[in-house]
Design a protein around this motif. Structure first.
Motif, PDB file in Angstrom:
ATOM      1  N   GLY A  14       0.889  -1.088  -0.056  1.00 33.83           N
ATOM      2  CA  GLY A  14       0.032  -0.150  -0.060  1.00 33.83           C
ATOM      3  C   GLY A  14       0.866   1.316  -0.033  1.00 33.83           C
ATOM      4  O   GLY A  14       1.772   1.261   0.786  1.00 33.83           O
ATOM      5  N   SER A  16       0.770   5.698  -0.712  1.00 27.99           N
ATOM      6  CA  SER A  16      -0.139   7.001  -1.080  1.00 27.99           C
ATOM      7  C   SER A  16       0.954   7.749  -2.159  1.00 27.99           C
ATOM      8  O   SER A  16       1.803   8.225  -1.626  1.00 27.99           O
ATOM      9  N   ASP A  18       1.780  10.236  -3.531  1.00 27.17           N
ATOM     10  CA  ASP A  18       1.812  11.967  -3.477  1.00 27.17           C
ATOM     11  C   ASP A  18       2.788  12.428  -2.637  1.00 27.17           C
ATOM     12  O   ASP A  18       2.830  13.327  -2.057  1.00 27.17           O
ATOM     13  N   TYR A  19       3.995  11.660  -2.737  1.00 30.10           N
ATOM     14  CA  TYR A  19       5.014  12.013  -1.727  1.00 30.10           C
ATOM     15  C   TYR A  19       6.414  11.835  -2.462  1.00 30.10           C
ATOM     16  O   TYR A  19       7.341  11.011  -1.945  1.00 30.10           O
ATOM     17  N   GLU A  23       7.404   8.169  -3.242  1.00 32.76           N
ATOM     18  CA  GLU A  23       6.131   7.509  -4.227  1.00 32.76           C
ATOM     19  C   GLU A  23       5.558   8.700  -4.897  1.00 32.76           C
ATOM     20  O   GLU A  23       4.942   9.460  -4.301  1.00 32.76           O
ATOM     21  N   GLU A  57      -2.723   1.647  -4.566  1.00 31.21           N
ATOM     22  CA  GLU A  57      -2.509   3.064  -4.230  1.00 31.21           C
ATOM     23  C   GLU A  57      -3.937   3.649  -3.418  1.00 31.21           C
ATOM     24  O   GLU A  57      -4.767   3.299  -3.824  1.00 31.21           O
ATOM     25  N   LEU A  58      -3.677   3.885  -2.357  1.00 35.41           N
ATOM     26  CA  LEU A  58      -4.642   4.422  -1.336  1.00 35.41           C
ATOM     27  C   LEU A  58      -4.309   5.887  -1.021  1.00 35.41           C
ATOM     28  O   LEU A  58      -3.343   6.100  -0.859  1.00 35.41           O
ATOM     29  N   GLY A  59      -5.445   6.444  -0.345  1.00 40.07           N
ATOM     30  CA  GLY A  59      -4.917   7.617   0.472  1.00 40.07           C
ATOM     31  C   GLY A  59      -4.248   7.477   1.631  1.00 40.07           C
ATOM     32  O   GLY A  59      -4.387   6.331   2.127  1.00 40.07           O
ATOM     33  N   PHE A  60      -3.194   8.611   2.058  1.00 37.95           N
ATOM     34  CA  PHE A  60      -2.364   8.241   3.035  1.00 37.95           C
ATOM     35  C   PHE A  60      -3.234   7.752   4.313  1.00 37.95           C
ATOM     36  O   PHE A  60      -2.757   6.894   5.008  1.00 37.95           O
ATOM     37  N   ASP A  61      -4.116   8.512   4.612  1.00 42.82           N
ATOM     38  CA  ASP A  61      -5.027   7.966   5.792  1.00 42.82           C
ATOM     39  C   ASP A  61      -5.817   6.721   5.809  1.00 42.82           C
ATOM     40  O   ASP A  61      -6.293   6.276   6.769  1.00 42.82           O
ATOM     41  N   LEU A  63      -4.169   3.902   4.624  1.00 39.21           N
ATOM     42  CA  LEU A  63      -3.377   2.908   4.627  1.00 39.21           C
ATOM     43  C   LEU A  63      -3.157   1.990   5.944  1.00 39.21           C
ATOM     44  O   LEU A  63      -3.394   0.768   5.618  1.00 39.21           O
ATOM     45  N   SER A  77       5.238   3.919   2.361  1.00 38.06           N
ATOM     46  CA  SER A  77       4.669   4.988   2.118  1.00 38.06           C
ATOM     47  C   SER A  77       5.189   6.444   2.790  1.00 38.06           C
ATOM     48  O   SER A  77       4.603   7.151   3.006  1.00 38.06           O
TER      49      SER A  77
END
Ligand code: ARG
Length: 122
Positions: A14, A16, A18-19, A23, A57-61, A63, A77
């Motif tokens: 898993g 996110s 956007d970092y 990743e 891929e998931l939203g950070f919150d 995970l 992540s």
């Protein structure tokens, strides 16, 4: 659990995405792909296990929840260990340390010698 992963023949990690630079999405050979240092780490782990890598891929919150409901096998992540998260999941040894600093103008070098010099000024 290891047996389960080997049987299905891919490891689900898993992230996110956007970092950057850990990743993030990038166009590789005209294709939108998730790349970054964590992807390399994940690929290495999958290789060592002799299985393929599947990035979810998931939203950070989302995970940690995904971990605990078994939707992903592990999370890589850029996630820092916090007391709150520690209650819910197990963290590996840190694989990366980052440090952030405050930034001031060169011209103000004499004005601010330490953190206490900011007292009452912000
Ligand atoms: N290190 C920070 C944390 O654990 C931010 C991580 C953000 N990671 C991401 N893939 N968006 O809270």
């Amino acid at each position: 659990y290891l047996t389960k992963i080997k049987k299905r023949s891919y490891l689900i990690v898993g992230m996110s995405a956007d970092y950057a630079p850990l990743e993030f999405h990038a166009t590789v050979k005209g294709q939108d792909t998730i790349v970054g240092a964590d992807v390399r780490v994940a690929q290495k782990i999958a290789n060592d296990m002799g299985v393929k890598l599947q990035i979810k891929e998931l939203g950070f919150d989302a995970l940690i929840g995904a971990m605990n409901t078994g939707k992903v096998d592990m999370v890589i992540s850029g996630m820092s260990e916090t007391p709150e998260r520690e209650k819910q999941v197990l963290f590996s040894e840190p694989y990366m340390y980052e440090e952030q600093a405050m930034v001031i103008r060169k011209a103000d070098e004499k004005k601010y010698k330490g953190i206490m010099d900011f007292n009452g000024k912000t």
